[in-house]
Write a protein that holds these residues in place. Structure first.
Motif, mmCIF file in Angstrom:
data_model
loop_
_atom_site.group_PDB
_atom_site.id
_atom_site.type_symbol
_atom_site.label_atom_id
_atom_site.label_comp_id
_atom_site.label_asym_id
_atom_site.label_seq_id
_atom_site.Cartn_x
_atom_site.Cartn_y
_atom_site.Cartn_z
ATOM 1 N N SER A 85 0.831 -1.204 0.000
ATOM 2 C CA SER A 85 0.000 0.000 0.000
ATOM 3 C C SER A 85 0.869 1.260 0.000
ATOM 4 O O SER A 85 0.590 2.215 -0.733
ATOM 5 C CB SER A 85 -0.933 -0.003 1.216
ATOM 6 O OG SER A 85 -1.716 1.163 1.237
ATOM 7 N N GLY A 86 1.924 1.255 0.800
ATOM 8 C CA GLY A 86 2.829 2.401 0.833
ATOM 9 C C GLY A 86 3.489 2.648 -0.518
ATOM 10 O O GLY A 86 3.593 3.793 -0.970
ATOM 11 N N ALA A 177 2.694 4.334 4.978
ATOM 12 C CA ALA A 177 2.954 3.178 5.839
ATOM 13 C C ALA A 177 2.731 3.563 7.302
ATOM 14 O O ALA A 177 2.118 2.806 8.069
ATOM 15 C CB ALA A 177 4.376 2.670 5.622
ATOM 16 N N GLY A 178 3.188 4.743 7.672
ATOM 17 C CA GLY A 178 3.001 5.213 9.048
ATOM 18 C C GLY A 178 1.532 5.340 9.412
ATOM 19 O O GLY A 178 1.137 5.021 10.534
ATOM 20 N N ARG A 179 0.741 5.785 8.478
ATOM 21 C CA ARG A 179 -0.704 5.925 8.725
ATOM 22 C C ARG A 179 -1.331 4.583 9.067
ATOM 23 O O ARG A 179 -2.149 4.479 9.986
ATOM 24 C CB ARG A 179 -1.365 6.504 7.474
ATOM 25 C CG ARG A 179 -2.851 6.612 7.546
ATOM 26 C CD ARG A 179 -3.379 7.025 6.176
ATOM 27 N NE ARG A 179 -4.754 7.415 6.261
ATOM 28 C CZ ARG A 179 -5.257 8.522 5.741
ATOM 29 N NH1 ARG A 179 -4.480 9.361 5.096
ATOM 30 N NH2 ARG A 179 -6.520 8.792 5.839
ATOM 31 N N LEU A 180 -0.960 3.543 8.338
ATOM 32 C CA LEU A 180 -1.529 2.222 8.608
ATOM 33 C C LEU A 180 -1.038 1.670 9.945
ATOM 34 O O LEU A 180 -1.805 1.048 10.688
ATOM 35 C CB LEU A 180 -1.212 1.265 7.461
ATOM 36 C CG LEU A 180 -1.817 1.681 6.107
ATOM 37 C CD1 LEU A 180 -1.382 0.729 5.014
ATOM 38 C CD2 LEU A 180 -3.334 1.773 6.177
ATOM 39 N N VAL A 181 0.229 1.919 10.273
ATOM 40 C CA VAL A 181 0.759 1.481 11.569
ATOM 41 C C VAL A 181 0.076 2.249 12.703
ATOM 42 O O VAL A 181 -0.308 1.666 13.719
ATOM 43 C CB VAL A 181 2.294 1.642 11.621
ATOM 44 C CG1 VAL A 181 2.829 1.403 13.027
ATOM 45 C CG2 VAL A 181 2.958 0.690 10.623
ATOM 46 N N VAL A 182 -0.103 3.565 12.533
ATOM 47 C CA VAL A 182 -0.801 4.365 13.546
ATOM 48 C C VAL A 182 -2.241 3.868 13.716
ATOM 49 O O VAL A 182 -2.744 3.747 14.828
ATOM 50 C CB VAL A 182 -0.768 5.870 13.182
ATOM 51 C CG1 VAL A 182 -1.730 6.676 14.038
ATOM 52 C CG2 VAL A 182 0.644 6.415 13.324
ATOM 53 N N THR A 183 -2.894 3.557 12.611
ATOM 54 C CA THR A 183 -4.267 3.040 12.674
ATOM 55 C C THR A 183 -4.317 1.739 13.461
ATOM 56 O O THR A 183 -5.188 1.552 14.316
ATOM 57 C CB THR A 183 -4.837 2.820 11.260
ATOM 58 O OG1 THR A 183 -4.811 4.068 10.572
ATOM 59 C CG2 THR A 183 -6.254 2.298 11.302
ATOM 60 N N LEU A 184 -3.374 0.842 13.178
ATOM 61 C CA LEU A 184 -3.316 -0.424 13.926
ATOM 62 C C LEU A 184 -3.060 -0.165 15.410
ATOM 63 O O LEU A 184 -3.663 -0.803 16.275
ATOM 64 C CB LEU A 184 -2.237 -1.338 13.356
ATOM 65 C CG LEU A 184 -2.542 -1.972 12.015
ATOM 66 C CD1 LEU A 184 -1.300 -2.643 11.447
ATOM 67 C CD2 LEU A 184 -3.685 -2.973 12.146
ATOM 68 N N GLY A 185 -2.168 0.774 15.702
ATOM 69 C CA GLY A 185 -1.881 1.112 17.098
ATOM 70 C C GLY A 185 -3.089 1.700 17.808
ATOM 71 O O GLY A 185 -3.383 1.341 18.952
#
Length: 194
Positions: A85-86, A177-185
């Protein structure tokens, strides 16, 4: 670090692909039901398109994490989804960047952004420009890390200020990529509180 947020809990946090009874576009439906390497291709195309033309949520790409059937664990699927996605959004942002460079000369995109009837778009543009002026490409990456916020306009707003394709692509990759990691967090933290 364990990235896994059980899909049923994650879907409860972000909503599934049929939230609020709104009809899905065929592309969103394809993302929600993505499986195998073809599913990763669909996620890449979706991410590419939302970077420069479709104001759709990027978080939906996380929905098929448990059902992707790549022969990986759910964590492996999440990493594959985040990377693909990134990369898709980074390539799409380069198209947006090119269009933005043209808009500097011709202006129709800039005029369209300013005439938009949504105040959030104007706010997004102002905040993105402020971040870009203050923090440069790191500002763009940070702006793109905000979950559930349409980033198509932010990408375009940033393109009229900058000229470096390579740095722009790298910043949008890390922001996406950071957005998806933040969303998961956020999903994991919210669900832990419940």
């Amino acid at each position: 670090m364990d990235l896994v947020v059980p899909t049923t809990a994650f879907i409860a946090f972000i909503g599934d692909c049929t939230t609020a009874g709104t009809p899905l576009s065929p592309l969103e439906e394809a993302v929600c039901t993505a499986t195998g390497p073809t599913g990763l291709g669909i996620i890449a195309v979706y991410s590419f398109l939302i970077a420069f033309i479709l104001p759709l949520p990027s978080e939906v790409v996380l929905v098929p994490a448990e059902t992707l059937r790549l022969g990986l664990s759910t964590n492996g699927n999440l990493v594959a989804i985040i990377l693909v996605s990134g990369l898709g959004k980074a390539f799409g942002s380069l198209v947006a960047f090119h269009i933005g460079q043209e808009a500097k000369e011709y202006g129709p995109l800039v005029r369209w952004i300013k005439r938009s009837r949504f105040n959030i778009i104007e706010w997004s543009e102002k905040k993105t420009v402020q971040l870009a002026q203050k923090y440069g490409y790191v500002g763009l990456a940070l702006a793109l890390c905000v979950p559930f916020f349409p980033d198509t306009i932010s990408i375009y707003a940033f393109t009229v200020l900058e000229r470096d394709y390579y740095r722009f692509g790298v910043a949008t990759f890390f922001g996406s990529a950071g957005r998806l990691v933040v969303t998961l967090g956020l999903a994991g933290g919210t669900l832990a509180l419940l």
